[in-house]
Write an enzyme that holds these catalytic residues in place. Sequence first.
Site, PDB file in Angstrom:
ATOM      1  N   ASN A   1       0.492  -3.723   7.292  1.00 36.65           N
ATOM      2  CA  ASN A   1       0.361  -2.748   6.225  1.00 36.65           C
ATOM      3  C   ASN A   1       0.995  -1.429   6.649  1.00 36.65           C
ATOM      4  OD1 ASN A   1      -2.012  -2.574   7.988  1.00 36.65           O
ATOM      5  ND2 ASN A   1      -2.952  -1.205   6.487  1.00 36.65           N
TER       6      ASN A   1
ATOM      7  N   GLU B   1       0.866   2.402   5.190  1.00 38.09           N
ATOM      8  CA  GLU B   1       0.298   3.335   4.218  1.00 38.09           C
ATOM      9  C   GLU B   1       1.259   4.483   3.946  1.00 38.09           C
ATOM     10  OE1 GLU B   1      -4.405   2.607   5.253  1.00 38.09           O
ATOM     11  OE2 GLU B   1      -3.520   4.519   5.823  1.00 38.09           O
TER      12      GLU B   1
ATOM     13  N   ALA C   1       1.046   8.670   2.142  1.00 32.46           N
ATOM     14  CA  ALA C   1       0.161   9.718   1.646  1.00 32.46           C
ATOM     15  C   ALA C   1      -0.054   9.586   0.135  1.00 32.46           C
ATOM     16  CB  ALA C   1       0.719  11.098   1.985  1.00 32.46           C
ATOM     17  N   ALA C   2       0.945   9.087  -0.575  1.00 35.19           N
ATOM     18  CA  ALA C   2       0.795   8.758  -1.993  1.00 35.19           C
ATOM     19  C   ALA C   2       0.332   7.303  -2.025  1.00 35.19           C
ATOM     20  CB  ALA C   2       2.109   8.945  -2.731  1.00 35.19           C
TER      21      ALA C   2
ATOM     22  N   CYS D   1       1.287  -3.823   1.606  1.00 36.56           N
ATOM     23  CA  CYS D   1       0.357  -4.729   2.283  1.00 36.56           C
ATOM     24  C   CYS D   1       1.081  -5.558   3.340  1.00 36.56           C
ATOM     25  CB  CYS D   1      -0.293  -5.666   1.266  1.00 36.56           C
ATOM     26  SG  CYS D   1      -1.364  -4.837   0.082  1.00 36.56           S
TER      27      CYS D   1
ATOM     28  N   GLU E   1       0.862  -8.787   3.894  1.00 27.26           N
ATOM     29  CA  GLU E   1       1.391 -10.024   3.333  1.00 27.26           C
ATOM     30  C   GLU E   1       2.736  -9.785   2.649  1.00 27.26           C
ATOM     31  OE1 GLU E   1      -3.165 -10.123   2.822  1.00 27.26           O
ATOM     32  OE2 GLU E   1      -1.568  -8.634   2.812  1.00 27.26           O
TER      33      GLU E   1
ATOM     34  N   CYS F   1      -5.450  -9.171  -0.982  1.00 25.92           N
ATOM     35  CA  CYS F   1      -5.832  -8.503  -2.226  1.00 25.92           C
ATOM     36  C   CYS F   1      -5.292  -9.311  -3.407  1.00 25.92           C
ATOM     37  CB  CYS F   1      -5.300  -7.071  -2.247  1.00 25.92           C
ATOM     38  SG  CYS F   1      -3.502  -6.943  -2.458  1.00 25.92           S
TER      39      CYS F   1
ATOM     40  N   CYS G   1      -1.496  -9.463  -3.568  1.00 28.15           N
ATOM     41  CA  CYS G   1      -0.899 -10.314  -2.540  1.00 28.15           C
ATOM     42  C   CYS G   1      -1.173 -11.790  -2.796  1.00 28.15           C
ATOM     43  CB  CYS G   1      -1.358  -9.895  -1.153  1.00 28.15           C
ATOM     44  SG  CYS G   1      -0.508  -8.389  -0.618  1.00 28.15           S
TER      45      CYS G   1
END
Length: 134
Positions: free
Chosen positions: A43, A45, A47-48, A54, A56, A87, A90
């Site tokens: 994953n 990330e 900030a937005a 993800c 996957e 999720c 995914c």
Amino acid sequence: MSDLDALFEAARAIQARAYAPYSRFKVGAALATPDGRIFSGCNVENAAYPVGTCAEAGAISAMIAAGGDRIATIVVMGEGAHLVTPCGGCRQRIREFAAPDTIIHVAGPDGIRRSFTLEELLPHSFGPDNLIDR
């Protein structure tokens, strides 16, 4: 080393590289194609938040970039007391490249915690066959 052990180790290794400064929830995924090639992703990330990726999705992108087009099996690695299953988005991404009976192994640092078929995680799914067989 078994094929599943190799997938587990690939997921564990890539999980350590996850970029998760906001949630501190690192996830790794490794998938195998029918010909035995392994692709991994973590994953990433942002900030937005909606712009993050993800694990996957990263593994699937790596597979596609290398010319693969089918997932034979996948391991998703997370931490904590609860199972870290893919999720919803995914699950649908996996469905694009996997059959309903494809096995998705959910792992933690100590090993495989549980295994599911894609059908169990995404019952009565909508997939490529819905559009191709029209």
